[in-house]
Design a protein around this motif. Structure first.
Motif, PDB file in Angstrom:
ATOM      1  N   MET A  30       0.827  -1.207   0.000  1.00 28.23           N
ATOM      2  CA  MET A  30       0.000   0.000   0.000  1.00 28.23           C
ATOM      3  C   MET A  30       0.864   1.261   0.000  1.00 28.23           C
ATOM      4  O   MET A  30       1.846   1.339   0.736  1.00 28.23           O
ATOM      5  N   ASP A  31       0.489   2.219  -0.841  1.00 31.23           N
ATOM      6  CA  ASP A  31       1.242   3.474  -0.958  1.00 31.23           C
ATOM      7  C   ASP A  31       0.276   4.631  -0.713  1.00 31.23           C
ATOM      8  O   ASP A  31      -0.735   4.779  -1.418  1.00 31.23           O
ATOM      9  N   ALA A  32       0.582   5.462   0.284  1.00 27.51           N
ATOM     10  CA  ALA A  32      -0.330   6.524   0.731  1.00 27.51           C
ATOM     11  C   ALA A  32      -0.274   7.756  -0.175  1.00 27.51           C
ATOM     12  O   ALA A  32       0.541   7.841  -1.095  1.00 27.51           O
ATOM     13  N   GLY A  33      -1.148   8.724   0.110  1.00 30.88           N
ATOM     14  CA  GLY A  33      -1.247   9.939  -0.703  1.00 30.88           C
ATOM     15  C   GLY A  33      -0.110  10.919  -0.441  1.00 30.88           C
ATOM     16  O   GLY A  33       0.749  10.698   0.423  1.00 30.88           O
ATOM     17  N   TYR A  34      -0.137  12.018  -1.179  1.00 29.54           N
ATOM     18  CA  TYR A  34       0.919  13.032  -1.093  1.00 29.54           C
ATOM     19  C   TYR A  34       1.105  13.519   0.352  1.00 29.54           C
ATOM     20  O   TYR A  34       0.149  13.913   1.014  1.00 29.54           O
ATOM     21  N   GLY A  35       2.350  13.485   0.806  1.00 30.90           N
ATOM     22  CA  GLY A  35       2.678  13.989   2.140  1.00 30.90           C
ATOM     23  C   GLY A  35       2.234  13.081   3.281  1.00 30.90           C
ATOM     24  O   GLY A  35       2.483  13.392   4.446  1.00 30.90           O
ATOM     25  N   ASP A  36       1.594  11.954   2.963  1.00 28.81           N
ATOM     26  CA  ASP A  36       1.106  11.037   4.001  1.00 28.81           C
ATOM     27  C   ASP A  36       2.096   9.901   4.216  1.00 28.81           C
ATOM     28  O   ASP A  36       2.672   9.387   3.255  1.00 28.81           O
ATOM     29  N   ASP A  37       2.252   9.484   5.461  1.00 31.19           N
ATOM     30  CA  ASP A  37       3.092   8.311   5.716  1.00 31.19           C
ATOM     31  C   ASP A  37       2.202   7.078   5.883  1.00 31.19           C
ATOM     32  O   ASP A  37       0.999   7.118   5.606  1.00 31.19           O
ATOM     33  N   SER A  38       2.791   5.993   6.356  1.00 33.41           N
ATOM     34  CA  SER A  38       2.063   4.721   6.431  1.00 33.41           C
ATOM     35  C   SER A  38       0.863   4.764   7.379  1.00 33.41           C
ATOM     36  O   SER A  38      -0.036   3.933   7.286  1.00 33.41           O
ATOM     37  N   LYS A  39       0.827   5.748   8.270  1.00 32.79           N
ATOM     38  CA  LYS A  39      -0.334   5.880   9.174  1.00 32.79           C
ATOM     39  C   LYS A  39      -1.616   6.189   8.398  1.00 32.79           C
ATOM     40  O   LYS A  39      -2.716   6.047   8.927  1.00 32.79           O
ATOM     41  N   GLY A  40      -1.464   6.615   7.158  1.00 33.26           N
ATOM     42  CA  GLY A  40      -2.620   6.893   6.304  1.00 33.26           C
ATOM     43  C   GLY A  40      -3.501   5.678   6.075  1.00 33.26           C
ATOM     44  O   GLY A  40      -4.628   5.795   5.579  1.00 33.26           O
ATOM     45  N   TRP A  41      -2.977   4.497   6.445  1.00 26.71           N
ATOM     46  CA  TRP A  41      -3.736   3.247   6.262  1.00 26.71           C
ATOM     47  C   TRP A  41      -4.279   2.682   7.576  1.00 26.71           C
ATOM     48  O   TRP A  41      -4.824   1.579   7.593  1.00 26.71           O
ATOM     49  N   ASP A  42      -4.133   3.435   8.672  1.00 28.35           N
ATOM     50  CA  ASP A  42      -4.545   2.923   9.998  1.00 28.35           C
ATOM     51  C   ASP A  42      -5.991   2.435  10.030  1.00 28.35           C
ATOM     52  O   ASP A  42      -6.309   1.474  10.726  1.00 28.35           O
ATOM     53  N   SER A  43      -6.869   3.092   9.292  1.00 22.15           N
ATOM     54  CA  SER A  43      -8.296   2.759   9.355  1.00 22.15           C
ATOM     55  C   SER A  43      -8.645   1.412   8.714  1.00 22.15           C
ATOM     56  O   SER A  43      -9.698   0.849   8.989  1.00 22.15           O
ATOM     57  N   VAL A  44      -7.754   0.893   7.852  1.00 23.12           N
ATOM     58  CA  VAL A  44      -8.080  -0.374   7.160  1.00 23.12           C
ATOM     59  C   VAL A  44      -7.079  -1.494   7.404  1.00 23.12           C
ATOM     60  O   VAL A  44      -7.359  -2.648   7.087  1.00 23.12           O
ATOM     61  N   ILE A  45      -5.938  -1.178   7.978  1.00 17.15           N
ATOM     62  CA  ILE A  45      -4.846  -2.166   8.026  1.00 17.15           C
ATOM     63  C   ILE A  45      -5.226  -3.453   8.749  1.00 17.15           C
ATOM     64  O   ILE A  45      -4.898  -4.559   8.300  1.00 17.15           O
ATOM     65  N   SER A  46      -5.965  -3.360   9.861  1.00 15.22           N
ATOM     66  CA  SER A  46      -6.275  -4.592  10.592  1.00 15.22           C
ATOM     67  C   SER A  46      -7.205  -5.501   9.790  1.00 15.22           C
ATOM     68  O   SER A  46      -7.016  -6.713   9.749  1.00 15.22           O
ATOM     69  N   ASP A  47      -8.197  -4.917   9.095  1.00 16.31           N
ATOM     70  CA  ASP A  47      -9.099  -5.741   8.273  1.00 16.31           C
ATOM     71  C   ASP A  47      -8.399  -6.292   7.037  1.00 16.31           C
ATOM     72  O   ASP A  47      -8.583  -7.450   6.669  1.00 16.31           O
TER      73      ASP A  47
END
Length: 241
Positions: A30-47
């Motif tokens: 997964m690759d996040a949006g501009y200026g975002d780090d990997s925390k940008g995926w926190d809402s979906v990562i566990s599922d």
């Protein structure tokens, strides 16, 4: 399983996190949006990590990753990502999931390294003709704010160069593709929203095996507004492979 890594690539160290139980399925990158780090995926990562192993990472200069002396265009970024995956011993093929600018990067990755990718999901990804076709339809204040935002990662010229690289690359991809378009964009008139959805639908035409979905209740961050839509798209794609 959760494994955090700081991986040395040619000219810097990149932070990555591998999450999930490998079920014999391809690793999801997964690759996040501009200026975002990997925390940008926190809402979906566990599922998402219930479906297969997932690798999220911070691009150079963001989050816990060091800065790189390479330019910050998509072509340089995907070379660094390829190095990261090789050094971390994360074997292809990959299912790539890109949000916004991350979608630009991963579309380019798919055309540059076609043998490594078995599926692609784009979340409100920046179209290659965004500046020419979409931006002029927006109010002057929006255009000015857009142009001034390029301070946290690549600059404006590098971002536009990335869109040019995408345009010049071989556009079609031979993998299953799902394009998610945000249907409730902030500050968009009805006309702009319709055009945005049209441009997202056009992106879906780069694969003959594609699906186009409008996330009706989502702003730009579909993974935050409708996380189930994202997880469901990844599940659909895995079942096609």
């Amino acid at each position: 399983m959760t494994k955090e890594m700081l991986i040395q690539i040619s000219n810097c160290k990149l932070y990555a996190k591998l999450v999930g139980e490998n079920k014999g399925k391809p690793t999801i990158v997964m690759d996040a949006g501009y200026g975002d780090d990997s925390k940008g995926w926190d809402s979906v990562i566990s599922d998402v990590s219930m479906l297969s192993n997932v690798l999220i990472y911070d691009r150079a200069g963001l989050g816990k990753s060091e800065s790189s002396s390479n330019s910050r265009t998509s072509r340089a970024i995907i070379k660094e990502l390829k190095e990261l995956l090789t050094e971390a011993k994360v074997e292809p093929p990959y299912i790539l999931v890109g949000h916004s600018f991350g979608g630009v990067n991963l579309r380019l990755y798919t055309t540059e390294y076609p043998n490594e990718v078995c599926g692609l999901i784009l979340l409100d990804s920046t179209p290659e003709d965004y500046r020419e076709r979409f931006l002029p339809t927006m109010p002057k204040e929006f255009q000015q704010a857009y142009n001034k935002q390029f301070v946290s990662e690549c600059n404006y010229d590098e971002f536009m160069e990335s869109l040019k690289q995408l345009k010049q690359s071989k556009r079609n991809v031979d993998v299953p593709l799902i394009v998610l378009s945000a249907g409730e964009k902030a500050h968009y008139s009805e006309e702009s929203q319709t055009l945005w959805n049209e441009m997202q639908k056009e992106i879906s035409k780069i694969s003959q095996k594609s699906e186009f979905i409008i996330a009706e209740n989502s702003g730009h961050y579909i993974q935050n507004d409708e996380p189930k839509v994202v997880t469901s798209a990844i599940k659909t794609l895995i079942n096609k492979i």
